[in-house]
Write a protein that holds these residues in place. Structure first.
Motif, mmCIF file in Angstrom:
data_model
loop_
_atom_site.group_PDB
_atom_site.id
_atom_site.type_symbol
_atom_site.label_atom_id
_atom_site.label_comp_id
_atom_site.label_asym_id
_atom_site.label_seq_id
_atom_site.Cartn_x
_atom_site.Cartn_y
_atom_site.Cartn_z
ATOM 1 N N HIS A 1 0.830 -1.202 0.000
ATOM 2 C CA HIS A 1 0.000 0.000 0.000
ATOM 3 C C HIS A 1 0.864 1.252 0.000
ATOM 4 C CE1 HIS A 1 0.742 -0.325 4.405
ATOM 5 N NE2 HIS A 1 0.742 0.996 4.332
ATOM 6 N N LEU A 2 0.238 2.372 -0.381
ATOM 7 C CA LEU A 2 0.857 3.686 -0.384
ATOM 8 C C LEU A 2 -0.077 4.648 0.335
ATOM 9 C CD1 LEU A 2 1.543 3.792 -4.234
ATOM 10 C CD2 LEU A 2 3.202 3.078 -2.490
ATOM 11 N N GLU A 3 0.504 5.573 1.107
ATOM 12 C CA GLU A 3 -0.293 6.605 1.764
ATOM 13 C C GLU A 3 0.356 7.963 1.522
ATOM 14 O OE1 GLU A 3 -1.058 6.063 5.913
ATOM 15 O OE2 GLU A 3 -1.365 3.896 5.718
ATOM 16 N N PHE A 4 -0.479 8.940 1.179
ATOM 17 C CA PHE A 4 -0.015 10.316 1.012
ATOM 18 C C PHE A 4 -1.019 11.221 1.724
ATOM 19 C CE2 PHE A 4 1.087 7.744 -2.642
ATOM 20 C CZ PHE A 4 2.473 7.871 -2.665
ATOM 21 N N GLN A 5 -0.507 12.101 2.585
ATOM 22 C CA GLN A 5 -1.379 12.997 3.335
ATOM 23 C C GLN A 5 -0.822 14.404 3.298
ATOM 24 O OE1 GLN A 5 -4.253 12.034 4.544
ATOM 25 N NE2 GLN A 5 -3.996 9.818 4.328
ATOM 26 N N TYR A 6 -1.749 15.374 3.357
ATOM 27 C CA TYR A 6 -1.354 16.781 3.283
ATOM 28 C C TYR A 6 -2.324 17.628 4.093
ATOM 29 C CZ TYR A 6 -1.326 21.547 1.453
ATOM 30 O OH TYR A 6 -1.313 22.907 1.356
ATOM 31 N N THR A 7 -1.784 18.644 4.767
ATOM 32 C CA THR A 7 -2.613 19.672 5.375
ATOM 33 C C THR A 7 -1.903 21.012 5.213
ATOM 34 O OG1 THR A 7 -3.725 20.452 7.396
ATOM 35 C CG2 THR A 7 -1.595 19.351 7.682
ATOM 36 N N ALA A 8 -2.669 22.057 5.021
ATOM 37 C CA ALA A 8 -2.090 23.389 4.887
ATOM 38 C C ALA A 8 -1.687 23.969 6.228
ATOM 39 C CB ALA A 8 -3.092 24.320 4.205
ATOM 40 N N ARG A 9 -2.250 23.401 7.318
ATOM 41 C CA ARG A 9 -1.967 23.958 8.655
ATOM 42 C C ARG A 9 -1.980 22.829 9.675
ATOM 43 N NH1 ARG A 9 -5.186 26.012 12.824
ATOM 44 N NH2 ARG A 9 -7.068 25.654 11.586
ATOM 45 N N ALA A 10 -0.819 22.388 10.068
ATOM 46 C CA ALA A 10 -0.723 21.293 11.034
ATOM 47 C C ALA A 10 -1.130 21.766 12.422
ATOM 48 C CB ALA A 10 0.701 20.747 11.073
ATOM 49 N N ALA B 1 5.010 23.802 -2.111
ATOM 50 C CA ALA B 1 6.153 22.896 -2.181
ATOM 51 C C ALA B 1 5.821 21.532 -1.589
ATOM 52 C CB ALA B 1 7.339 23.514 -1.442
ATOM 53 N N VAL B 2 5.098 21.532 -0.476
ATOM 54 C CA VAL B 2 4.721 20.266 0.157
ATOM 55 C C VAL B 2 3.804 19.466 -0.770
ATOM 56 C CG1 VAL B 2 3.465 19.232 2.086
ATOM 57 C CG2 VAL B 2 5.042 21.121 2.500
ATOM 58 N N ARG B 3 2.837 20.128 -1.373
ATOM 59 C CA ARG B 3 1.930 19.446 -2.305
ATOM 60 C C ARG B 3 2.697 18.894 -3.507
ATOM 61 N NH1 ARG B 3 -3.645 20.227 -2.183
ATOM 62 N NH2 ARG B 3 -3.635 19.961 -4.439
ATOM 63 N N GLN B 4 3.616 19.680 -4.041
ATOM 64 C CA GLN B 4 4.393 19.246 -5.201
ATOM 65 C C GLN B 4 5.215 18.002 -4.861
ATOM 66 O OE1 GLN B 4 6.831 22.337 -6.936
ATOM 67 N NE2 GLN B 4 8.117 20.885 -8.052
ATOM 68 N N ALA B 5 5.815 17.980 -3.679
ATOM 69 C CA ALA B 5 6.609 16.831 -3.260
ATOM 70 C C ALA B 5 5.748 15.574 -3.165
ATOM 71 C CB ALA B 5 7.269 17.125 -1.907
ATOM 72 N N ILE B 6 4.559 15.720 -2.604
ATOM 73 C CA ILE B 6 3.660 14.575 -2.446
ATOM 74 C C ILE B 6 3.195 14.058 -3.800
ATOM 75 C CG2 ILE B 6 1.383 13.864 -1.604
ATOM 76 C CD1 ILE B 6 1.819 15.805 0.745
ATOM 77 N N ILE B 7 2.814 14.951 -4.682
ATOM 78 C CA ILE B 7 2.307 14.547 -5.998
ATOM 79 C C ILE B 7 3.382 13.800 -6.787
ATOM 80 C CG2 ILE B 7 1.538 15.446 -8.232
ATOM 81 C CD1 ILE B 7 0.068 17.675 -6.614
ATOM 82 N N ALA B 8 4.621 14.294 -6.715
ATOM 83 C CA ALA B 8 5.708 13.623 -7.426
ATOM 84 C C ALA B 8 5.929 12.215 -6.865
ATOM 85 C CB ALA B 8 6.991 14.441 -7.307
ATOM 86 N N ALA B 9 5.928 12.086 -5.542
ATOM 87 C CA ALA B 9 6.128 10.780 -4.917
ATOM 88 C C ALA B 9 4.958 9.847 -5.222
ATOM 89 C CB ALA B 9 6.293 10.953 -3.405
ATOM 90 N N ARG B 10 3.779 10.395 -5.265
ATOM 91 C CA ARG B 10 2.587 9.574 -5.533
ATOM 92 C C ARG B 10 2.662 8.920 -6.905
ATOM 93 N NH1 ARG B 10 -2.912 12.833 -5.380
ATOM 94 N NH2 ARG B 10 -1.991 13.674 -7.286
ATOM 95 N N GLU B 11 3.066 9.670 -7.903
ATOM 96 C CA GLU B 11 3.138 9.113 -9.250
ATOM 97 C C GLU B 11 4.189 8.007 -9.352
ATOM 98 O OE1 GLU B 11 0.835 9.833 -11.558
ATOM 99 O OE2 GLU B 11 0.054 10.867 -9.781
#
Length: 264
Positions: free
Chosen positions: A156-165, A233-243
């Motif tokens: 499995h793969l998991e990717f999570q993001y929030t704009a404000r932790a 930048a955080v979103r871009q990093a996640i999207i690249a890793a997801r692909e």
């Protein structure tokens, strides 16, 4: 709703037996009226085999053993067999929406035989209504946070993001409060290593931590990376890793699809 009503009726009867009284006939089907005074079934979600509970007044002995701040007499409990990342991010939204504190986050080695973790999350509250609301928000949020969880028979793969932790992510991962934050998870662990490297190379981010099977996980077969920085930048990093991750895991079996609907 029928399942919740049945659970409420059973719990009500058990609590009355414990108090020394004879168990009465089952209460009329009413979600509000069937709730026991001390312990409450808030709900369940088949996603991740998740259950939500509230204890209005924790027994003093258990309260002390759990090392809960004395001002928090009520606790909300969320437990799941799979999907620790989605539940922690969901709990983070619950803390933002309620007057509660994260008392504990634990990641049991579970996943119903899979590669990753289950989860145990406990909220502390001075008012039972806040504890209940935190559990309700978490149960509703996991529909969204499972959107970027992908799997097949191989892993499995998991990717999570929030704009404000907020405080749940700070407690679980050391996320800087108020800043954008994300994680990548890959199982088997070999894929997780590649995800971590891909995320860092794809964008300018601050790496907060890295967990592997022998360091930072419950000896689960996964690697977790977590990072903070500018929201884009955080979103871009996640999207690249997801692909990259979906391609790698897909090479081991069926192409992994979202558990619900992607949100990142």
């Amino acid at each position: 709703m029928a399942t919740e009503e049945l659970v409420n009726q059973i719990m009500s009867a058990v609590m009355k037996k414990i108090d020394g009284g004879a168990a009465p006939a089952p209460a009329a089907p009413s979600y509000a009226g069937a709730r026991p005074a001390s312990t409450e079934f808030v709900g369940a979600n088949p996603i991740g085999d998740t259950i939500g509970l509230v204890i209005a007044n924790v027994d003093p002995q258990i309260h002390q053993l759990m090392k809960i701040d004395p001002k928090y007499k009520s606790i909300g409990i969320v437990g799941a067999r799979t999907g620790a990342g989605p539940h922690i991010f969901a709990a983070d939204e619950a803390v933002k929406a309620t007057n509660t504190e994260i008392v504990a986050i634990e990641l049991p080695r579970d996943t119903k035989g899979g590669a990753g973790h289950g989860s145990l999350i406990i909220f502390g509250a001075e008012d039972v209504s806040d504890a209940r609301r935190a559990v309700e928000v978490t149960l509703s949020e996991i529909e969204r946070t499972f959107g970027d969880v992908y799997g097949n028979d191989a892993g499995h793969l998991e990717f999570q993001y929030t704009a404000r932790a907020s405080h749940a992510l700070n407690k679980a991962f050391g996320a800087p409060l108020g800043k954008a934050f994300g994680i990548t998870v890959g199982a088997p662990a070999a894929i997780g290593v590649v995800l971590a490297d891909t995320a860092v190379k794809a964008s300018t981010i601050d790496v907060i931590g890295y967990s592997s099977p022998a360091a930072g996980t419950s000896f689960s077969n996964e690697v977790i990376s977590f990072f903070s920085g500018d929201s884009g930048a955080v979103r871009q990093a996640i999207i690249a890793a997801r692909e990259v991750g979906r391609g790698l895991l897909g090479a081991m079996g069926a192409y992994p699809e979202s558990s619900t609907t992607p949100y990142i």
